[in-house]
Design an enzyme around this catalytic site. Structure first.
Site, short mmCIF file in Angstrom:
data_model
loop_
_atom_site.label_atom_id
_atom_site.label_comp_id
_atom_site.label_asym_id
_atom_site.label_seq_id
_atom_site.Cartn_x
_atom_site.Cartn_y
_atom_site.Cartn_z
N HIS A 407 -4.53 -9.38 6.05
CA HIS A 407 -4.63 -7.86 6.00
C HIS A 407 -4.13 -7.39 4.60
CE1 HIS A 407 -4.46 -3.49 7.89
NE2 HIS A 407 -4.69 -3.19 6.51
N HIS A 409 -3.96 -5.81 0.84
CA HIS A 409 -4.59 -4.79 -0.34
C HIS A 409 -4.13 -5.70 -1.71
CE1 HIS A 409 -5.02 -1.19 2.28
NE2 HIS A 409 -4.30 -1.80 3.12
N LYS A 490 -14.85 -4.60 5.62
CA LYS A 490 -13.78 -3.73 6.10
C LYS A 490 -14.44 -2.25 6.44
CE LYS A 490 -9.90 -2.10 6.99
NZ LYS A 490 -8.75 -1.88 6.27
N HIS A 492 -13.13 1.38 7.28
CA HIS A 492 -12.00 2.14 7.13
C HIS A 492 -12.14 3.52 7.41
CE1 HIS A 492 -8.36 3.83 5.62
NE2 HIS A 492 -7.60 2.22 5.83
N HIS A 519 -10.48 -0.34 10.56
CA HIS A 519 -9.30 0.71 10.91
C HIS A 519 -10.16 1.91 11.01
CE1 HIS A 519 -6.00 3.05 8.62
NE2 HIS A 519 -6.72 4.06 9.23
N HIS A 545 -3.91 -3.20 12.74
CA HIS A 545 -3.00 -2.28 13.07
C HIS A 545 -3.47 -1.83 14.45
CE1 HIS A 545 -5.01 0.23 10.48
NE2 HIS A 545 -4.70 0.12 9.60
N HIS A 593 -2.16 7.13 1.79
CA HIS A 593 -3.66 7.67 2.14
C HIS A 593 -3.73 8.99 1.28
CE1 HIS A 593 -4.79 4.73 4.99
NE2 HIS A 593 -3.39 4.90 5.75
N ASP A 633 -0.68 -5.78 5.59
CA ASP A 633 -0.94 -4.47 4.90
C ASP A 633 -0.45 -4.16 3.74
OD1 ASP A 633 -2.41 -2.22 4.95
OD2 ASP A 633 -1.88 -1.47 6.84
#
Length: 840
Positions: A407, A409, A490, A492, A519, A545, A593, A633
């Site tokens: 996971h 980024h 992915k 999300h 997610h 998560h 976010h 993450d």
């Protein structure tokens, strides 16, 4: 200034030392890193004054700090400090042995030159001492018998030379120095019956009795003085004795020499014994011994040791792995190992064993007993040590598979170096750099970006996989990013995790045999958790998560941990629940976010994701094996360099609060250890479709291995091996006379340079991309492999983490139950693998 590289190195050491002095001056007990930095930097300062000798500074270094000035673990972690400094007569090495050897240090000397106030000793208050010794080895109080079942003889040996003669354990005794006189006929095909890698020393005029035992295996003598070269037999014996006489080798017949066999009998006169503690200090722990993992409460017990006591392969001056001894003769590179890791403790989901690890062509060739089959029993046929074999000493070290963070980024390339320094060798995720999309989601959206990301990481010494954006309710663009190189997709919520997007994305995944990572919808905008589960339609999916602080249906996304087709994972900021976990999360979430504190709905969104009770339940679900994977993450509500440490912090906390697992005995934590290591090794490999290449210490897999000192397990590796070559390692001052003087730090090695980094690693793509020959189209140096066997996976395929409890969440109180049982543990106020080791 005209600074040389070594001066720049020492400036970093000085800064760390001054930081340690500031902390000491205000009465803070120092950790390992601080203590090393302070002692080393003060040695350099005193050397600069030019008034003290090397010997004086070796003594002074033992007086700077005492046990009350350091954390309780530090005296056990810190055995010596080495540093090179400039004296009036040039650069010299200073070694301070046992630097923490008194109750209180001489604080005026410790702070000399800093202009900081010297604190009263009263500031270093007595605290409740933790008797837990990091990395300790626990052994039974008993002895092991060496070289059992061998022919033996006791011979009188006299030295007639005028200089010392030292004979190693595996040297063919008939071949020793001509000035040693003894019955060479009886010594034919024999060697010393002493611990492997030790020696017997004969001073001029010495006369002593030694016990010899027969060489084993094929019984072939090579090397030495070549007086007995060849197989051990009567014909060759006579030829050897002729050479003894003709070349003037000392020989004196001993008719009444005692002869017999070594055996399991404490009274046998031919036997040699070694206490288990001494054995562990020389070769590492053996069957039945236990190792503490770092400063945790976890004890790993060795289940099996492939070593034959007395025939261990150890490298060094006068040791075993030498020509004709532990190193064979006449075995070309095709049939000998490229590299052998000797006497390593292997901790893997498959078990906890002690063995040699053979590496050939970048792969793990074998796990077992390595050495020379001409003189040793039990050597595996594909584990021959020859003249073309490199040795990595594993004695006293733990070897694990390289960790997999699935996971990631890809916000900045620097995270790669943090990852490998912590023991991670495979990264899976998405992104293009610090763009808003990548800061929040693991998506590499366009085919052009996919090509560039594969190219930009081509020379980096890790395995990489990139996921495309899966948030689309129509198929065309998803097919294109998969063909461009995406090894997964992915979904999300920031792009849209609606039932329509979920259904379409999973349909595409079924066609291409790739994994979907999701997610889910924290807002419950398109539906609740049950609606997303319904959209899965029983198809395999990896839920990121799965507790929800990192994102997902509020407040009950955690229910997915009981669904058979769901492969659930945790991310590490909530691993484990501690007293500060909740407070740090709000701002973390707002930044990640792209939320605005001035917008009430954004704040409500953030608060809805942070729930103490579900995080506590996540601790329990990890411990019972209902959450199968732990990942980072990275930089998007996660820490890439703490995947490993936080996994073990969770295991430690759960043992402390709930006791041993039912599968474990009261003496060890082997099952719990195997369960937790599976979370960042084999299970992410299986979930993403590349477990045939990496993810465990098993024969045939890429030799992506991490070596740890037991006392530093889970925090700072000794060495990271990538594709069979050392890629990253704890190494000291590059200008120093030896590799251990400060500053010792994780540094890139030759396995990362030039074309090696790519050649030793794999880029994982989809089968569709491999069919498109993206490796050729993109000009990749890396080996490119397709992921596979993903779509039929279920939770039952997750090794040691396949529990399927029925989970319920109270929507108002957030209490979580599994099979009707409340999941609740208290927050931890302290965790291991933290303050003892890290500067900040």
């Amino acid at each position: 200034m005209k600074l040389s590289p070594r001066e720049v190195e020492k400036l970093g050491l000085h800064n760390a030392g001054y930081l340690a002095q500031k902390r000491l001056a205000r009465g803070v007990r120092l950790n390992y890193t601080e203590a090393v930095a302070l002692i080393a930097s003060q040695i350099m300062e005193y050397a600069r004054d030019g008034e003290k000798t090397v010997a004086q500074l070796m003594c002074l270094g033992q007086h700077l700090l005492g046990r009350r000035q350091v954390l309780p673990a530090v005296p056990h972690l810190l055995n010596a400090v080495q540093v090179e400094a400039t004296f009036p007569d040039g650069t010299k090495l200073v070694t301070v042995h046992d630097p923490i050897s008194r109750e209180n240090g001489e604080l005026q000397e410790a702070l000399f030159g800093s202009l900081l106030p010297v604190p009263s000793l009263d500031k270093f208050a007595e605290t409740k001492e933790d008797n837990r010794i990091p990395g300790e080895i626990l052994c039974e109080d008993e002895c092991l018998t060496l070289n059992i079942g061998r022919k033996a003889v006791i011979l009188k040996v006299t030295s007639k030379g005028d200089r010392p003669i030292q004979v190693g354990s595996h040297y063919h005794f008939i071949e020793v120095n001509p000035y040693l006189t003894f019955d060479r006929r009886k010594a034919y095909g024999m060697r010393l019956n002493i611990a492997a890698g030790t020696a017997v020393r004969f001073e001029p005029g010495d006369c002593k009795s030694v016990t010899l035992v027969s060489i084993e295996g094929n019984k072939v003598i090579r090397g030495g003085n070549a007086i007995a070269d060849g197989p051990v037999n009567e014909t060759n014996l006579e030829a050897a004795m002729h050479a003894v006489r003709s070349k003037g080798f000392g020989h004196e017949e001993e008719k009444d020499a005692s002869e017999g066999f070594t055996k399991e009998d404490p009274n046998c006169p031919f036997n040699t014994f070694i206490h288990r503690k001494e054995y562990a200090n020389k070769y590492g722990p053996t069957t039945g011994d236990k190792i503490r993992l770092g400063d945790t409460n976890l004890l790993a017990e060795i289940e099996k040791d492939y070593a034959l006591y007395g025939d261990e392969c150890v490298f060094g001056g006068g040791k075993v792995i030498r020509d004709g001894m532990g190193q064979s003769c006449g075995h070309p590179p095709a049939i000998s190992l490229d590299t052998v890791i000797t006497n390593a403790v292997i901790i893997d989901y498959t078990g906890i064993i002690k063995a040699d690890i053979g590496i050939k062509d970048g792969l793990i060739a074998s796990i077992g007993k390595a050495g020379n089959p001409d003189i040793m029993n039990g050597v595996f046929s594909n584990m021959i040590i020859g003249a073309n074999t490199e040795v990595i000493a594993g004695e006293g070290l733990i070897v694990t598979a390289g960790a997999i963070d699935c996971h990631v980024h890809y916000i900045c390339p620097q995270l790669v170096y943090e990852a490998i320094s912590s023991g991670i060798t495979t990264l899976v995720g998405g992104g293009t750099g610090p763009a808003a999309g990548t800061r929040a989601t693991t998506c590499t959206p366009s085919p052009t970006q996919m090509r560039l990301m594969l190219q930009s990481t081509d020379d980096l010494p890790l395995n990489f996989g990139f996921t495309g954006k899966g948030s689309s309710s129509k198929p065309d663009e998803l097919h294109e990013i998969i063909k461009a190189g995406a090894m997964g997709l992915k979904l999300h919520e920031d792009w849209g995790s609606t039932p329509a997007a979920i259904d379409n994305c999973l349909t595409i995944a079924e066609h291409h045999d790739i994994q979907i990572n999701i997610h889910t919808d924290t807002l419950n905008e398109a539906g609740f958790v049950e609606h997303s589960i319904a959209a899965f339609k029983g198809r395999t999916i990896h839920t990121y998560h799965s507790e929800g602080a990192g994102g997902g249906h509020a407040p009950d996304i955690i229910k997915v941990c009981g669904i058979k087709n769901v492969l659930p994972s945790s991310t590490n900021p909530t691993r484990p629940l501690t007293s500060n976990t909740i407070d740090e999360h709000l701002d973390m979430l707002m930044v990640c976010h792209h939320l605005d504190r001035e917008i009430p709905e954004d704040l409500a969104f953030a608060h809805s994701r942070i729930r103490k009770k579900t995080i506590a339940a996540e601790d329990v679900l990890n411990d019972i094996g209902a959450i199968s994977i732990i990942s980072s993450d990275s930089q998007a509500m996660g820490r890439v360099g703490e995947v490993i440490s936080r996994t073990w912090q969770t295991a430690d906390k759960m043992k402390a609060q709930t006791g041993p697992l039912k599968c474990d005995s009261s003496d060890n934590d082997n099952f719990r250890i195997r369960r937790y290591i599976a979370k960042y090794t084999i299970n992410p490999a299986i979930a993403n479709g590349f477990s045939q290449y990496v993810g465990s210490v098993e024969v045939g897999k890429l030799a992506d291995l991490v070596m740890w000192k037991p006392s530093f397990f889970g925090t700072k590796p000794e060495m990271v091996i990538k594709g069979g070559m050392v890629a990253w390692a704890d190494i000291g001052d590059p200008n120093a006379s030896i590799p251990t003087p400060e500053p010792v730090k994780m540094r890139p090695m030759y396995g990362t340079l030039g074309k090696a980094g790519g050649a030793l690693s794999i880029a994982f793509v989809s089968k569709a991309a491999l069919d498109q020959r993206v490796n050729v189209l993109y000009g990749l140096n890396k080996r490119v492999e397709a992921v596979s066997n993903v779509r039929k996976l279920t939770k039952l395929d997750m090794k040691l983490n396949d529990a399927l409890p029925e989970i319920t969440v109270d929507p108002e109180s957030y209490t979580v139950k599994a099979d009707g049982k409340l999941l609740c543990v208290s927050e931890a106020t302290t965790v291991p693998l933290s303050r003892n080791y890290f500067l900040f």
